[in-house]
Structure formats: C-alpha cells, structure tokens
Design an enzyme around this catalytic site. Sequence first.
Site, PDB file in Angstrom:
ATOM      1  N   CYS A   1       0.825  -1.190   0.000  1.00 25.19           N
ATOM      2  CA  CYS A   1       0.000   0.000   0.000  1.00 25.19           C
ATOM      3  C   CYS A   1       0.873   1.259   0.000  1.00 25.19           C
ATOM      4  CB  CYS A   1      -0.967  -0.064   1.181  1.00 25.19           C
ATOM      5  SG  CYS A   1      -2.237   1.196   1.227  1.00 25.19           S
ATOM      6  N   HIS A   2       0.798   2.077   1.048  1.00 27.50           N
ATOM      7  CA  HIS A   2       1.619   3.277   1.179  1.00 27.50           C
ATOM      8  C   HIS A   2       2.955   2.986   1.871  1.00 27.50           C
ATOM      9  CE1 HIS A   2      -2.291   5.127   0.371  1.00 27.50           C
ATOM     10  NE2 HIS A   2      -1.670   6.268   0.130  1.00 27.50           N
TER      11      HIS A   2
END
Length: 187
Positions: free
Chosen positions: A112-113
């Site tokens: 994800c991030h």
Amino acid sequence: MAVNLKGKKVAFLATDGVEQVELTEPRKALDQAGALTEVIAPNAGAIKAWKFKEWGDSIRVDKTLDAVHASDYDALVLPGGVINPDHLRTNEKAVRFVKDFAHSGKPIAAICHGPWTLIEADAVKGRTITSWPSIKTDLTNAGAKWVDRQVVLDGNLITSRKPDDIAAFSEKIIEEIADGKHLKAAS
C-alpha cells in the site's frame, strides 16, 4: 508441503494509523509458517490501527526502535495505511532501521503506502515496485519503475498494492524467507 520458517525472525515496523489488515494478516501467515514476528514501533505500549475508514484495534508493540537493530531480524515488513508510513518516514530512527535493512540485502516487504518509507530510506532507485496508485508519482520521482501488479519481487524488495493483494503478498514473503537467497547474501 508446508513451509517451515522456524528460527526466522520478522520485524513489522508500524505506528499509529497502520492499516490493520496489512499488519495482522501477513503476520498471521508468517506466524503460521513458524516465524517469530515482532511489532516494532517508535514508542512502547500499543499502536492504534486503522480499519479501512475508521479507527480499528490496538496492537501491542513488542519492541521499540531504540531496542532493535536490522541484524536482529531475517526480514522486514512495512504495512501501509496512509497515516502510518507518513509518520514513519519523518522518524529518523525508523528511516535508519529501514536503511540498515536495505543495505543488508535481507527481504523487505512493503504494501500500500508502505513504500513511502522505502523512498525516505533511499531504497527504491532503479527498482521495479508496486504500491497504492496514489504514490506512483512519489516512487517514480525517487527513481523507481512503478507497475500495477498484485505483487512484485525485485531483488530483496517485495511490494503489493492493497488489502486485496494480502494473500499473494504474504505468500511471496514466506517464499523469499524460506528460499534464503537474500539471507545468505546478507551474511
């Protein structure tokens, strides 16, 4: 044949705002494969997870950044969420921990991030990486080649895009630790 990671230690670097399933589900898979997993955070106690669109559970911190070194672990997992990696990438000790892992050549998995922290650790230049689509520009500006795939392996870096990718992400982490190729190179 089931993979046995007995004797392998895996660090999950996280802080408040970590996307809950991106920490708990890969951790569960690694624990079931026999690895010893530990949640590492800037502060002792517990961190508050994010559960998609609201606050989730508290997750116990096993050790603080002050008490660990990359050499203590066989692999590192960087779960995402937006808040978690945004705080970690501004924490000097967290960035140093990730840099030390990057220099060791041991497996680093980010979802994800999570790759935001890899950018800050200067670990993405020339690497093929995936992530949550909104950080594509950040990764390409840092010198990475961004691709939209469920899971990407480039050397010792394992990356995935989102919670829907967790099963493939977890499988690839286990496979890379079991393979031992990066662990031997780091010795």
